[in-house]
Design an enzyme around this catalytic site. Structure first.
Site, PDB file in Angstrom:
ATOM      1  CG  ASP A  57      -1.718   1.179   1.119  1.00 17.71           C
ATOM      2  OD1 ASP A  57      -1.570   2.177   0.553  1.00 17.71           O
ATOM      3  OD2 ASP A  57      -2.491   1.451   2.309  1.00 17.71           O
ATOM      4  CB  SER A 137      -2.247  13.655 -14.710  1.00 21.84           C
ATOM      5  OG  SER A 137      -3.227  13.660 -15.510  1.00 21.84           O
ATOM      6  CE1 TYR A 150      -5.570  11.529 -10.573  1.00 22.61           C
ATOM      7  CE2 TYR A 150      -6.213  13.135 -12.312  1.00 22.61           C
ATOM      8  CZ  TYR A 150      -5.366  11.899 -11.878  1.00 22.61           C
ATOM      9  OH  TYR A 150      -4.471  11.011 -12.953  1.00 22.61           O
ATOM     10  CE  LYS A 154      -1.859  11.559 -10.637  1.00 22.44           C
ATOM     11  NZ  LYS A 154      -1.089  10.613 -10.485  1.00 22.44           N
TER      12      LYS A 154
HETATM   13  N1  LIG Z   1      -5.571   6.456 -17.212  1.00 20.01           N
HETATM   14  C1  LIG Z   1      -5.589   7.755 -17.264  1.00 20.01           C
HETATM   15  O1  LIG Z   1      -6.458   8.397 -18.155  1.00 20.01           O
HETATM   16  C2  LIG Z   1      -4.325   8.644 -16.750  1.00 20.01           C
HETATM   17  C3  LIG Z   1      -4.204   9.980 -17.143  1.00 20.01           C
HETATM   18  C4  LIG Z   1      -3.126  10.638 -16.404  1.00 20.01           C
HETATM   19  C5  LIG Z   1      -2.672   9.854 -15.373  1.00 20.01           C
HETATM   20  N2  LIG Z   1      -2.749   8.529 -14.948  1.00 20.01           N
HETATM   21  C6  LIG Z   1      -2.139   8.358 -13.994  1.00 20.01           C
HETATM   22  O2  LIG Z   1      -1.425   7.096 -14.367  1.00 20.01           O
HETATM   23  C7  LIG Z   1      -1.292   6.286 -13.038  1.00 20.01           C
HETATM   24  C8  LIG Z   1      -1.725   4.985 -13.382  1.00 20.01           C
HETATM   25  O3  LIG Z   1      -3.041   5.011 -13.622  1.00 20.01           O
HETATM   26  P1  LIG Z   1      -3.753   3.895 -14.559  1.00 20.01           P
HETATM   27  O4  LIG Z   1      -4.741   4.520 -15.572  1.00 20.01           O
HETATM   28  O5  LIG Z   1      -2.858   2.809 -15.128  1.00 20.01           O
HETATM   29  O6  LIG Z   1      -4.951   3.162 -13.313  1.00 20.01           O
HETATM   30  P2  LIG Z   1      -5.235   1.688 -13.264  1.00 20.01           P
HETATM   31  O7  LIG Z   1      -6.135   2.045 -12.114  1.00 20.01           O
HETATM   32  O8  LIG Z   1      -5.243   0.885 -14.371  1.00 20.01           O
HETATM   33  O9  LIG Z   1      -3.847   1.084 -12.262  1.00 20.01           O
HETATM   34  C9  LIG Z   1      -3.529   1.670 -11.078  1.00 20.01           C
HETATM   35  C10 LIG Z   1      -2.933   0.594 -10.244  1.00 20.01           C
HETATM   36  O10 LIG Z   1      -2.363   1.047  -8.929  1.00 20.01           O
HETATM   37  C11 LIG Z   1      -3.053   0.156  -8.002  1.00 20.01           C
HETATM   38  N3  LIG Z   1      -3.013   0.889  -6.687  1.00 20.01           N
HETATM   39  C12 LIG Z   1      -4.254   1.559  -6.156  1.00 20.01           C
HETATM   40  N4  LIG Z   1      -3.815   2.147  -4.807  1.00 20.01           N
HETATM   41  C13 LIG Z   1      -2.695   1.698  -4.486  1.00 20.01           C
HETATM   42  C14 LIG Z   1      -2.082   1.629  -3.356  1.00 20.01           C
HETATM   43  N5  LIG Z   1      -2.509   2.183  -2.417  1.00 20.01           N
HETATM   44  N6  LIG Z   1      -0.865   0.863  -3.078  1.00 20.01           N
HETATM   45  C15 LIG Z   1      -0.404   0.012  -4.154  1.00 20.01           C
HETATM   46  N7  LIG Z   1      -1.023   0.076  -5.724  1.00 20.01           N
HETATM   47  C16 LIG Z   1      -2.197   0.742  -5.726  1.00 20.01           C
HETATM   48  C17 LIG Z   1      -4.293  -0.807  -8.414  1.00 20.01           C
HETATM   49  O11 LIG Z   1      -4.113  -1.943  -7.775  1.00 20.01           O
HETATM   50  C18 LIG Z   1      -3.906  -0.528  -9.771  1.00 20.01           C
HETATM   51  O12 LIG Z   1      -3.097  -1.684 -10.270  1.00 20.01           O
HETATM   52  C19 LIG Z   1      -1.940   6.779 -11.835  1.00 20.01           C
HETATM   53  O13 LIG Z   1      -1.237   7.592 -10.980  1.00 20.01           O
HETATM   54  C20 LIG Z   1      -2.979   7.811 -12.479  1.00 20.01           C
HETATM   55  O14 LIG Z   1      -3.235   9.145 -12.069  1.00 20.01           O
HETATM   56  C21 LIG Z   1      -3.513   7.877 -15.566  1.00 20.01           C
END
Ligand SMILES: NC(=O)c1ccc[n+]([C@@H]2O[C@H](COP(=O)([O-])OP(=O)(O)OC[C@H]3O[C@@H](n4cnc5c(N)ncnc54)[C@H](O)[C@@H]3O)[C@@H](O)[C@H]2O)c1
Length: 246
Positions: A57, A137, A150, A154
């Site tokens: 976590d 982000s 959120y 970021k």
């Molecule tokens: N997908 C998008 O559109 C987008 C855009 C900009 C930025 N992001 C950023 O990219 C990163 C990854 O996002 P994603 O889209 O791949 O999300 P996702 O939900 O597919 O994956 C996130 C992963 O983080 C894990 N996770 C969540 N809480 C956790 C914790 N407390 N400890 C350890 N692991 C934890 C989840 O189990 C999951 O496997 C994030 O930081 C998100 O803010 C995503």
């Protein structure tokens, strides 16, 4: 093989961008710890790429320290840390986001960067080398309405990247960020609120290159920024956004 001989921890590696980064790092020769709060997905990704799984976590100091210890036990020194795990609240007027939800977002998106730094920066400073990558982000640069706190988390991450970069540069440790635009991951639905053709079209209309980002896009950018090819690059937040922030 940009990352041969390198060791890396990728948080949130069980899904989405983290999985794309872990896959690319392994393909470039790195030994990768796939760390995730979801034990099954961390294990599945580690099995797929021949890495090591860790349940963590990232918002909990004891858990993060245990992850760092497990990584050192598995690999010895840690060269690369990717702070990728992140969450969002649903699109909501800013005054209606609950205090619990606010704390949850800041704990996982912001406090985690402090906790992993506390656990891993001393080793990097001692060795005089290291690369840290924070997955921020476009939300931190060009916020969308109703994703308010959120977005701010970021923005915090981008400032943290610069603060870490300037402080750690004398020790040979580089710190950069990626600013992804909306991407095809399970998190996308939470950003959109509802996954309908209309909402998708609205999001896509703001991306000049006309598509969502992908885990492969993040893997490619991450492997460059964490490799020796980027040895003169620190403190940047690289937009991987198809032109969204122009
Ligand atoms: N997908 C998008 O559109 C987008 C855009 C900009 C930025 N992001 C950023 O990219 C990163 C990854 O996002 P994603 O889209 O791949 O999300 P996702 O939900 O597919 O994956 C996130 C992963 O983080 C894990 N996770 C969540 N809480 C956790 C914790 N407390 N400890 C350890 N692991 C934890 C989840 O189990 C999951 O496997 C994030 O930081 C998100 O803010 C995503």
């Amino acid at each position: 093989m940009r990352l041969s001989e390198k060791t890396a921890i990728v948080t949130g590696a069980g899904s989405g961008f983290g999985a794309g980064i872990a896959r690319k790092f392994a393909a470039e020769g790195a030994r990768v710890m796939c760390a995730d709060i979801d034990a099954a997905s961390a294990q599945a990704m580690a099995d797929e790429i021949g890495g090591v799984a860790c349940t963590v976590d990232v918002g909990d100091g004891t858990s993060v320290n245990a992850m760092a210890e497990a990584a050192r036990a598995a690999f010895g020194d840690i060269d690369i840390l990717v702070n990728n795990a992140g969450i969002t609240h649903l699109p909501t007027p800013m005054e209606d986001v609950s205090e619990e939800e606010f704390d949850r977002v800041l704990r996982i998106n912001a406090k985690s960067v402090y906790l992993t730094a506390r656990a891993l920066v001393p080793g990097m400073k001692n060795r005089g080398t290291g690369a840290i990558l924070n997955i921020a982000s476009t939300a931190g640069v060009s916020p969308r309405p109703r994703l308010n706190w959120y977005n701010a988390s970021k923005g915090w991450m981008i400032t943290a990247t610069q603060a870490m970069a300037v402080e750690l540069a004398p020790f040979g440790v580089r710190v950069n960020a990626l600013n992804p635009v909306a991407g095809e991951t399970p998190l996308l639905k939470s950003f959109m609120g509802e996954d309908t053709p209309e909402v998708r079209a609205k999001f896509l209309s703001t991306i000049p290159l006309g598509r969502f980002s992908t885990p492969e896009d993040m893997g490619n950018a991450a492997s460059f920024l964490c490799s020796e090819e980027a040895s003169m690059i620190t403190g940047v937040a690289l937009e991987v956004d198809g032109g969204r922030c122009i």
